[in-house]
Design a protein around this motif. Structure first.
Motif, PDB file in Angstrom:
ATOM      1  N   LYS A  94       0.828  -1.216   0.000  1.00 60.49           N
ATOM      2  CA  LYS A  94       0.000   0.000   0.000  1.00 60.49           C
ATOM      3  C   LYS A  94       0.857   1.259   0.000  1.00 60.49           C
ATOM      4  CE  LYS A  94      -3.496  -2.759   0.291  1.00 60.49           C
ATOM      5  NZ  LYS A  94      -4.293  -3.076  -0.930  1.00 60.49           N
ATOM      6  N   ASP A  95       2.154   1.092  -0.290  1.00 57.25           N
ATOM      7  CA  ASP A  95       3.085   2.217  -0.431  1.00 57.25           C
ATOM      8  C   ASP A  95       3.343   2.958   0.868  1.00 57.25           C
ATOM      9  OD1 ASP A  95       3.413   1.723  -3.187  1.00 57.25           O
ATOM     10  OD2 ASP A  95       1.581   2.827  -3.632  1.00 57.25           O
ATOM     11  N   HIS A  96       3.309   2.218   1.969  1.00 60.29           N
ATOM     12  CA  HIS A  96       3.679   2.815   3.246  1.00 60.29           C
ATOM     13  C   HIS A  96       4.595   1.867   4.010  1.00 60.29           C
ATOM     14  CE1 HIS A  96       1.611   6.663   3.497  1.00 60.29           C
ATOM     15  NE2 HIS A  96       0.758   6.111   2.657  1.00 60.29           N
ATOM     16  N   SER A  97       5.344   2.458   4.924  1.00 58.31           N
ATOM     17  CA  SER A  97       6.330   1.706   5.684  1.00 58.31           C
ATOM     18  C   SER A  97       5.659   0.906   6.793  1.00 58.31           C
ATOM     19  CB  SER A  97       7.350   2.677   6.280  1.00 58.31           C
ATOM     20  OG  SER A  97       8.211   2.031   7.177  1.00 58.31           O
ATOM     21  N   CYS A  98       6.237  -0.254   7.080  1.00 62.29           N
ATOM     22  CA  CYS A  98       5.765  -1.078   8.200  1.00 62.29           C
ATOM     23  C   CYS A  98       6.968  -1.612   8.961  1.00 62.29           C
ATOM     24  CB  CYS A  98       4.888  -2.226   7.705  1.00 62.29           C
ATOM     25  SG  CYS A  98       4.247  -3.270   9.033  1.00 62.29           S
ATOM     26  N   LEU A  99       7.136  -1.148  10.172  1.00 60.26           N
ATOM     27  CA  LEU A  99       8.197  -1.609  11.054  1.00 60.26           C
ATOM     28  C   LEU A  99       7.651  -2.752  11.900  1.00 60.26           C
ATOM     29  CD1 LEU A  99      11.043  -1.074  12.341  1.00 60.26           C
ATOM     30  CD2 LEU A  99       9.858   0.493  13.918  1.00 60.26           C
ATOM     31  N   ILE A 100       8.337  -3.894  11.926  1.00 57.50           N
ATOM     32  CA  ILE A 100       7.882  -4.998  12.770  1.00 57.50           C
ATOM     33  C   ILE A 100       8.809  -5.123  13.974  1.00 57.50           C
ATOM     34  CG2 ILE A 100       6.738  -6.203  10.885  1.00 57.50           C
ATOM     35  CD1 ILE A 100       9.056  -8.194  10.817  1.00 57.50           C
ATOM     36  N   ILE A 101       8.200  -5.288  15.151  1.00 61.71           N
ATOM     37  CA  ILE A 101       8.936  -5.306  16.409  1.00 61.71           C
ATOM     38  C   ILE A 101       8.484  -6.509  17.219  1.00 61.71           C
ATOM     39  CG2 ILE A 101       9.446  -4.060  18.538  1.00 61.71           C
ATOM     40  CD1 ILE A 101       8.644  -1.478  17.037  1.00 61.71           C
ATOM     41  N   LYS A 102       9.408  -7.398  17.505  1.00 60.57           N
ATOM     42  CA  LYS A 102       9.107  -8.558  18.342  1.00 60.57           C
ATOM     43  C   LYS A 102       9.278  -8.159  19.802  1.00 60.57           C
ATOM     44  CE  LYS A 102      10.034 -13.546  18.495  1.00 60.57           C
ATOM     45  NZ  LYS A 102       9.958 -13.750  19.950  1.00 60.57           N
ATOM     46  N   ALA A 103       8.195  -8.229  20.568  1.00 60.06           N
ATOM     47  CA  ALA A 103       8.244  -7.802  21.962  1.00 60.06           C
ATOM     48  C   ALA A 103       7.077  -8.420  22.719  1.00 60.06           C
ATOM     49  CB  ALA A 103       8.193  -6.276  22.075  1.00 60.06           C
ATOM     50  N   ASP A 104       7.280  -8.637  23.993  1.00 60.17           N
ATOM     51  CA  ASP A 104       6.245  -9.158  24.880  1.00 60.17           C
ATOM     52  C   ASP A 104       5.662  -7.989  25.660  1.00 60.17           C
ATOM     53  OD1 ASP A 104       4.679 -10.403  26.805  1.00 60.17           O
ATOM     54  OD2 ASP A 104       6.123 -12.015  27.179  1.00 60.17           O
ATOM     55  N   VAL A 105       4.390  -7.661  25.411  1.00 63.97           N
ATOM     56  CA  VAL A 105       3.792  -6.482  26.043  1.00 63.97           C
ATOM     57  C   VAL A 105       3.596  -6.655  27.539  1.00 63.97           C
ATOM     58  CG1 VAL A 105       2.655  -5.713  23.931  1.00 63.97           C
ATOM     59  CG2 VAL A 105       1.419  -7.219  25.522  1.00 63.97           C
ATOM     60  N   ARG A 106       3.814  -7.844  28.055  1.00 70.32           N
ATOM     61  CA  ARG A 106       3.738  -8.048  29.505  1.00 70.32           C
ATOM     62  C   ARG A 106       4.932  -7.427  30.220  1.00 70.32           C
ATOM     63  NH1 ARG A 106       3.151 -14.446  29.766  1.00 70.32           N
ATOM     64  NH2 ARG A 106       4.645 -14.205  28.052  1.00 70.32           N
ATOM     65  N   ASN A 107       5.922  -7.007  29.465  1.00 70.50           N
ATOM     66  CA  ASN A 107       7.145  -6.446  30.006  1.00 70.50           C
ATOM     67  C   ASN A 107       7.177  -4.944  29.752  1.00 70.50           C
ATOM     68  OD1 ASN A 107      10.057  -5.524  29.733  1.00 70.50           O
ATOM     69  ND2 ASN A 107      10.379  -7.562  30.587  1.00 70.50           N
ATOM     70  N   ALA A 108       7.168  -4.155  30.802  1.00 75.47           N
ATOM     71  CA  ALA A 108       7.115  -2.700  30.655  1.00 75.47           C
ATOM     72  C   ALA A 108       8.308  -2.163  29.881  1.00 75.47           C
ATOM     73  CB  ALA A 108       7.026  -2.033  32.025  1.00 75.47           C
ATOM     74  N   ALA A 109       9.487  -2.698  30.148  1.00 72.02           N
ATOM     75  CA  ALA A 109      10.690  -2.225  29.460  1.00 72.02           C
ATOM     76  C   ALA A 109      10.617  -2.533  27.972  1.00 72.02           C
ATOM     77  CB  ALA A 109      11.930  -2.858  30.078  1.00 72.02           C
ATOM     78  N   ALA A 110      10.048  -3.681  27.621  1.00 76.43           N
ATOM     79  CA  ALA A 110       9.897  -4.029  26.210  1.00 76.43           C
ATOM     80  C   ALA A 110       8.951  -3.064  25.508  1.00 76.43           C
ATOM     81  CB  ALA A 110       9.393  -5.466  26.074  1.00 76.43           C
ATOM     82  N   CYS A 111       7.897  -2.651  26.190  1.00 74.76           N
ATOM     83  CA  CYS A 111       6.967  -1.677  25.607  1.00 74.76           C
ATOM     84  C   CYS A 111       7.657  -0.334  25.398  1.00 74.76           C
ATOM     85  CB  CYS A 111       5.748  -1.517  26.519  1.00 74.76           C
ATOM     86  SG  CYS A 111       4.703  -2.984  26.624  1.00 74.76           S
ATOM     87  N   GLN A 112       8.439   0.105  26.386  1.00 75.87           N
ATOM     88  CA  GLN A 112       9.177   1.360  26.253  1.00 75.87           C
ATOM     89  C   GLN A 112      10.146   1.293  25.077  1.00 75.87           C
ATOM     90  OE1 GLN A 112       9.057   4.262  27.852  1.00 75.87           O
ATOM     91  NE2 GLN A 112       7.695   3.833  29.568  1.00 75.87           N
TER      92      GLN A 112
END
Length: 288
Positions: A94-112
């Motif tokens: 669709k002509d837009h960028s998509c960044l993929i990030i592997k992270a566990d949202v149960r971890n506050a530091a990972a969310c930050q």
């Protein structure tokens, strides 16, 4: 018949179980999340969004819709890298960028760290879609372990809290947070006691945060889906529940991820400028 025209009735959903976490490509029939029916109108031009649980299902459809509306997106996922990369390709088509990030949202530091990565990549952040979720059906509360109960709440509500805390320093007037609740958070479900309870918490979290952030003109809303054909269904539900999935709603079929995405666009865009603290039911007529 193209995928975009495929709206199977509940009696066309065969009984099936897939290993958790299920991959969208293994589902029969495949969910409709390609947005072929969607008509964009430039509602999110120059916006940047981060979507948790964006690798498949509703999250994938929302990522594609946001890109079609003009946004760059980042998707956060926990396990299914193949699904995440497929979503990335669909967004980039669709002509837009998509960044993929592997992270566990149960971890506050990972969310930050995930949010910081988005801001470093794009220079800003305008929209948070909290969509990551965990569920696992149990026939009796006697079978519901403390470990599962904690995992459900840590993913479904702690993860939302951690993501909001991470994004708020970057949001400005007119930006938006969209949470994913569930109709079962309103009406309950006997085999999803922990999941339904966590979704009810999300609804209250949404309303409370909307009041708090109203003075900053940051809108906070929630979509409450009914039965939607996503990998979580064959990956977490008993086979007899998967067969004829969605039969109980007025439209006599499950929703497809593509059918949820427009509601997220509404709440993320200026089209929803007078909506905050709303729980928007998109259920096919599941009223109880």
């Amino acid at each position: 018949m193209t995928q975009s025209e495929f709206r199977p009735q509940s009696n066309e959903i065969p009984g099936q179980q897939l290993p958790y976490p299920a991959q969208q490509s293994d589902m029969d029939p495949a969910p409709d999340s390609d947005l072929s029916n969607y008509k964009p109108a430039g509602k999110l031009i120059d916006k940047v969004a981060i979507i948790t649980g964006g690798d498949s299902g509703i999250g994938r459809a929302v990522a594609i819709a946001f890109a079609m509306e003009g946004a760059d997106v980042a998707i956060v996922y926990n396990e299914n890298t193949d699904d995440a990369r497929h979503t990335q390709r669909l967004v980039e088509q669709k002509d837009h960028s998509c960044l993929i990030i592997k992270a566990d949202v149960r971890n506050a530091a990972a969310c930050q760290a995930a949010v910081q990565q988005v801001v470093e990549q794009y220079g800003k952040l305008n929209i948070l879609v909290n969509n990551a979720a965990y569920q696992m059906a149990q026939q009796s509360i006697d079978d519901l372990s403390e470990e599962q109960f904690r995992r459900t709440f840590e993913t479904n509500i702690f993860g939302y809290f951690f993501m909001v805390k991470a994004v708020l320093p970057h949001l400005n007037e007119g930006d938006a947070i969209v949470n994913t609740g569930s109709i079962v958070g309103i009406v309950g479900n006997p085999i999803l006691v922990d999941y339904a309870s966590s979704k009810g918490a999300i609804h209250a979290f949404t309303k409370s945060l909307a009041i708090q952030l109203g003075k900053r003109n940051i809108r906070v809303n929630c979509i409450a889906p009914g039965p939607v054909w996503t990998p979580n269904i064959p990956g977490t539900m008993p086979e007899d529940e998967v067969k004829n999935f969605g039969h109980e709603v007025a439209l006599a079929r499950p929703g497809q991820p593509e059918e949820l995405a427009p509601a997220y666009v509404l709440l993320a865009s200026s089209e929803g400028s007078f909506m905050t603290g709303s729980i928007v039911e998109v259920t096919g007529g599941k009223l109880g």
